[in-house]
Design a protein around this motif. Sequence first.
Motif, short mmCIF file in Angstrom:
data_model
loop_
_atom_site.label_atom_id
_atom_site.label_comp_id
_atom_site.label_asym_id
_atom_site.label_seq_id
_atom_site.Cartn_x
_atom_site.Cartn_y
_atom_site.Cartn_z
N THR A 216 5.88 -0.63 6.59
CA THR A 216 5.45 -0.62 5.08
C THR A 216 4.21 0.29 4.88
O THR A 216 2.69 0.44 5.28
CB THR A 216 5.66 -1.83 4.58
OG1 THR A 216 6.63 -2.27 4.31
CG2 THR A 216 5.43 -1.57 2.89
N ASP A 218 0.54 1.80 3.55
CA ASP A 218 -0.40 1.10 2.88
C ASP A 218 -0.34 -0.53 1.79
O ASP A 218 -0.17 -1.40 1.24
CB ASP A 218 -0.21 2.05 0.87
CG ASP A 218 -0.50 3.15 0.79
OD1 ASP A 218 -1.12 3.68 1.41
OD2 ASP A 218 -0.14 3.81 0.35
N LEU A 219 0.29 -1.18 3.29
CA LEU A 219 -0.05 -2.44 3.53
C LEU A 219 -1.36 -3.24 3.33
O LEU A 219 -2.19 -2.51 4.11
CB LEU A 219 0.53 -3.49 4.29
CG LEU A 219 1.48 -4.30 4.77
CD1 LEU A 219 1.96 -4.82 4.02
CD2 LEU A 219 1.69 -5.02 6.67
N LYS A 229 2.03 -5.64 -0.41
CA LYS A 229 2.27 -4.61 -1.32
C LYS A 229 1.71 -4.45 -2.87
O LYS A 229 2.74 -5.32 -3.52
CB LYS A 229 2.78 -3.39 -0.84
CG LYS A 229 3.15 -2.61 -0.90
CD LYS A 229 4.69 -1.13 -0.33
CE LYS A 229 4.38 0.48 -0.93
NZ LYS A 229 5.46 0.82 -0.51
#
Length: 333
Positions: A216, A218-219, A229
């Motif tokens: 994912t 921008d974790l 997130k």
Amino acid sequence: MSRLRAREALESPSPCPLPDEGKRGPVSVQNEPAVSFAATVHLNARSKALVPGAACNQAVELPESVLGQIACRDNLAFMAELPDGCCDLIYADPPFNMDRPVEPTKYGSANYQSRFVGGIDGHLRFLVPRLEQMRRLLSRRGLLFVHLNWRSVHYVKVELDRLFGESNFVNEIIWSYRSGGRPGKWFARNHETILGYANCVGEHTFHPLRDGAYRTKDLKFDQQGRPYKSTRSGRLYFHPDGPMMSDVWDVPFLSTVSKERTGYPTQKPEALLERIVRAASSEGDVIADFFCGSGTTLAVARRMKRRWLGCDESPDAVDIARRRIEAISADEE
């Protein structure tokens, strides 16, 4: 039961097939000491061994004299003496149908010829009767995992679908090891396949595994180290142990300097078997490997507090496996 009816039953199995009414036998086995509870073995029209005084498919607890032992004999005869439903997990890594013999090692007779007379037909004649016995030995919650290569996996899956029923198919695991081979005419064949079947799907043991990292974008991680997130609705948290494991496993092949190396040909890494044992069994379950080779399955089962039994027709393989188990026992003292 006629041969025609028996064949029809094989080709159209129910999810948890009931025993046939007809019996035939007795069938003799090798002139080696038989386990005490199998004085007489009969086979019915579907090659199901029956235990005297017990109904077919009724689970029978193995005696302690059998558990924790490695038999040095032909596995077909050995399995025929074991009672129905006595194993909760069976891993099978049979000789591959290859176009060359396995490379020699220092263990001499531990080598085996992996080419079968008659090619794939010869390979299936060898393997299918053993798969039939393995299915009989599974408990209702049991699973069978069969390790194969690209030459035979498609043929064996057809036979397993007939034996178990397509509805009892669980997984086709791809073991990717990314090593060896730089062909110029095709992509490198750097994977093997493990087919998983449940005796009675829905009743089988399965513990989901997690591994790896989330992809994912921008974790972030909070003060407790939990991954999340940011969304318009607030924080969306992810499981701290990572994503659910899929059926593609990236597990390195054993290097030539690995401490696990026993020198036995085709030895598999313990990390591979640990995933199968963790996911498909619980502590105290009975794990069996009737092509045990150097004993990787048995060693993993021993460390993970499972009960186990093994078999191999090679005296060298059995000696290696026994010494491997003895080393684990010594480390625990």
